[in-house]
Scaffold this active site. Sequence first.
Site, PDB file in Angstrom:
ATOM      1  N   ASP A   1       0.853  -1.194   0.000  1.00 24.20           N
ATOM      2  CA  ASP A   1       0.000   0.000   0.000  1.00 24.20           C
ATOM      3  C   ASP A   1       0.887   1.243   0.000  1.00 24.20           C
ATOM      4  OD1 ASP A   1      -1.939   1.902   0.387  1.00 24.20           O
ATOM      5  OD2 ASP A   1      -2.157   1.502   2.538  1.00 24.20           O
TER       6      ASP A   1
ATOM      7  N   ASN B   1      -0.377   4.539  -0.120  1.00 21.33           N
ATOM      8  CA  ASN B   1      -0.979   5.800   0.358  1.00 21.33           C
ATOM      9  C   ASN B   1      -1.721   5.681   1.689  1.00 21.33           C
ATOM     10  OD1 ASN B   1      -3.093   4.286  -0.508  1.00 21.33           O
ATOM     11  ND2 ASN B   1      -4.043   5.879  -1.768  1.00 21.33           N
TER      12      ASN B   1
ATOM     13  N   ASP C   1      -4.172 -10.382 -15.664  1.00 26.01           N
ATOM     14  CA  ASP C   1      -5.232 -11.360 -15.459  1.00 26.01           C
ATOM     15  C   ASP C   1      -6.443 -10.867 -16.245  1.00 26.01           C
ATOM     16  OD1 ASP C   1      -6.825 -13.394 -14.237  1.00 26.01           O
ATOM     17  OD2 ASP C   1      -5.651 -13.189 -12.401  1.00 26.01           O
TER      18      ASP C   1
ATOM     19  N   ASP D   1      -8.631 -16.176 -16.845  1.00 24.19           N
ATOM     20  CA  ASP D   1      -9.411 -16.742 -15.751  1.00 24.19           C
ATOM     21  C   ASP D   1     -10.447 -17.738 -16.271  1.00 24.19           C
ATOM     22  OD1 ASP D   1     -10.013 -16.320 -12.795  1.00 24.19           O
ATOM     23  OD2 ASP D   1     -12.005 -16.002 -13.651  1.00 24.19           O
TER      24      ASP D   1
ATOM     25  N   GLU E   1      -6.417 -20.602 -17.062  1.00 25.21           N
ATOM     26  CA  GLU E   1      -6.783 -21.296 -15.823  1.00 25.21           C
ATOM     27  C   GLU E   1      -7.858 -22.320 -16.174  1.00 25.21           C
ATOM     28  OE1 GLU E   1      -8.548 -20.581 -11.356  1.00 25.21           O
ATOM     29  OE2 GLU E   1      -9.487 -19.701 -13.114  1.00 25.21           O
TER      30      GLU E   1
ATOM     31  N   HIS F   1      -3.517 -17.219  -5.352  1.00 24.82           N
ATOM     32  CA  HIS F   1      -4.445 -16.476  -4.499  1.00 24.82           C
ATOM     33  C   HIS F   1      -5.711 -17.271  -4.141  1.00 24.82           C
ATOM     34  CE1 HIS F   1      -5.963 -16.205  -8.486  1.00 24.82           C
ATOM     35  NE2 HIS F   1      -7.088 -15.678  -8.062  1.00 24.82           N
ATOM     36  N   ASP F   2      -5.888 -18.446  -4.721  1.00 26.17           N
ATOM     37  CA  ASP F   2      -7.066 -19.277  -4.423  1.00 26.17           C
ATOM     38  C   ASP F   2      -6.725 -20.468  -3.531  1.00 26.17           C
ATOM     39  OD1 ASP F   2      -8.687 -17.744  -6.125  1.00 26.17           O
ATOM     40  OD2 ASP F   2      -8.296 -19.042  -7.849  1.00 26.17           O
TER      41      ASP F   2
HETATM   42  O1  TEU Z   1     -10.864 -19.266 -10.015  1.00 29.73           O
HETATM   43  C1  TEU Z   1     -11.676 -20.254 -10.556  1.00 29.73           C
HETATM   44  C2  TEU Z   1     -11.703 -21.510  -9.865  1.00 29.73           C
HETATM   45  O2  TEU Z   1     -11.935 -22.497 -10.504  1.00 29.73           O
HETATM   46  C3  TEU Z   1     -11.438 -21.564  -8.394  1.00 29.73           C
HETATM   47  O3  TEU Z   1     -11.896 -20.420  -7.782  1.00 29.73           O
HETATM   48  C4  TEU Z   1     -12.141 -22.717  -7.838  1.00 29.73           C
HETATM   49  O4  TEU Z   1     -13.388 -22.843  -8.421  1.00 29.73           O
HETATM   50  C5  TEU Z   1     -12.400 -22.569  -6.371  1.00 29.73           C
HETATM   51  O5  TEU Z   1     -11.330 -22.042  -5.715  1.00 29.73           O
HETATM   52  C6  TEU Z   1     -12.710 -23.913  -5.799  1.00 29.73           C
HETATM   53  O6  TEU Z   1     -14.035 -24.162  -5.927  1.00 29.73           O
HETATM   54  C7  TEU Z   1     -10.789 -18.063 -10.689  1.00 29.73           C
HETATM   55  C8  TEU Z   1      -9.999 -17.047  -9.878  1.00 29.73           C
HETATM   56  O7  TEU Z   1      -8.678 -17.496  -9.724  1.00 29.73           O
HETATM   57  C9  TEU Z   1     -10.697 -16.806  -8.580  1.00 29.73           C
HETATM   58  O8  TEU Z   1      -9.980 -15.959  -7.727  1.00 29.73           O
HETATM   59  C10 TEU Z   1     -12.038 -16.226  -8.902  1.00 29.73           C
HETATM   60  O9  TEU Z   1     -12.790 -16.099  -7.717  1.00 29.73           O
HETATM   61  C11 TEU Z   1     -12.830 -17.090  -9.879  1.00 29.73           C
HETATM   62  O10 TEU Z   1     -12.059 -17.511 -10.985  1.00 29.73           O
HETATM   63  C12 TEU Z   1     -13.982 -16.320 -10.454  1.00 29.73           C
HETATM   64  O11 TEU Z   1     -13.526 -15.340 -11.334  1.00 29.73           O
HETATM   65 CA    CA Z   2      -3.535   2.115  -1.262  1.00 31.16          CA
END
Ligand code: TEU
Ligand code: CA
Length: 563
Positions: free
Chosen positions: A26, A28, A103, A205, A260, A333-334
Amino acid sequence: MNKGKGNIQWWKNAVVYQIYPRSFKDSNGDGIGDIKGIISKLDYLQDLGINVIWICPVYKSPNVDNGYDISDYHDIQSDFGTFNDMTTLISSAHEHGIRIVMDMVINHTSDQHPWFLEAKKSKDNPKHDYYLWVDPPADGSLPNNWQSHFSGPAWKYEESCGQYYMHIFSSGQPDLNWENEEVRREVKDILRFWLDKGIDGFRLDTINFISKVPGYPSVPGAKGLVRGSQFYMNGPKVHDYLQEIYRDVFSRYDIMTVGETPNVTPETAKQYVSEDRGELNMLFQFEHVNIDQGKINKWDIKPWSIKDLKSILSKWQSSLGEEGWNSIYLSNHDQARSVSRFGNDDRYLKESAKMLCTMDMTLRGTPYVYQGEELGMTNVKFPDISYYRDVQSINLYNELKANGVSDHDIMEKIYYRGRDNARTPMQWDASENAGFTSGTPWIDVNPNYTSINTEAEKNDPDSVLNYYKAMIAFRKAHPVIVDGSFKEYFPDSDRIFAYVRENDSEMLFVILNFSATKFALQIPEEIDMENAEVAMSNTGRTSFEGRVLDLRPYEAVVFLKRK
Ligand code: TEU
Ligand code: CA
């Protein structure tokens, strides 16, 4: 920028670093990471040795799903800065020798996107057909039994036009109708818009969700709502659409594309990434990160073994080897943090984080480092649901709570697999809020930031960070990692992952102990160890004699033999 060694495409030689902008830095003091924050850390990233940044969505968005719900593809959300900031990021990154991959979310938009706001007005609105609509069934039931990935049905009724729309993710993320040529034209325009701004590729995505089986059939024989994956992943026209995009857009730029794609096998993956098909360069397969997933969905957790993990990884190494190209990743991130999930974030945090790094940097494919992975950042256990921000975890909590499941049992699932594990702020130093922000962070920092942070690790020769740096440099210095063959040893071991990478000039023998116990490994006769040296080690090992290797817990060794 140079196109890479010989005629190997640059993205095969690259190491990619994934940034989740909200949690990176971050600039700011509003508690939210931003583009200026990323710019301020380009020196850090250059020093780490990475070549490409994949930046999670920064477009305008109401942030129901932190940017994966886009309401304007041509602008930057104000939390992250301005369009100008993005232009500066692209040029400064290039000056640092780093490419930018954005992305791109085109399976769905936000329900606040102007297309959807129009589309829902009435059945005969010109934009109506941009999305997937179904008349309410006469018996009052839902259009089918598909469950959204974020809990509840994959359908929402829209009063204004009297129909249901499909949303595979949250109701704020309506799925686009790719059958509609206008939609495909709009998507191609968006892709060109960003490529013409000078970016170097896309992470696409949920790209294998774009073609749905007509009629949207219910999953047969299911009770209640279930994932209808077989009807919307790898659908009938997905390859036609991707070939069209490649022909009209991707093929005209020197870029990398990574899709993805949950639910692909090496065989179906080839249909996306074989070079002669003209679709994508790489994809993210999910087999290894779903290793602990039962039949129902990600929250249905089952035990897993190292042997299974190895067999999945080697299968992808061997079968995609010549015809396609692998993405090597253990977290994003997932997903939960890699060291917590596949290593040992307790007693052997450093050793196991380095061991996993050794694997990522020596397998065949393009490695992806997720922010903080290079520090050994771990999962987090916040006291209760009020600390969590992820729509998927919050929806799960509400759903299970309504079904009478105890807080303890729900939180155990979220602790183990929740996405916020990976979304706590990047740990820069030991000052308040880990040096991420001078304000109040949008999600709390992981309390272990006082010891796990870049400042502390930079000055410690034995740190995970310095090991990453060394391993990335090692990968670059040894083309065998990019072009060499892959052969696995001890496939039946539930502790040791061992493989040989070889080309005409070098041989690497990689040995990874995935366990907390010592192990005496007899080196197979077939491997020629004469003049082989210890090239990399996470335990400080420098030499080796004989043919029995006494491995320490989570030890990783890379032997190098020059031919
Ligand atoms: O993720 C898609 C995805 O298949 C996963 O989110 C998976 O379905 C889930 O974690 C388990 O059920 C992508 C992105 O990476 C995610 O951050 C988004 O939330 C999602 O698409 C929707 O755009
Ligand atoms: Ca900020």
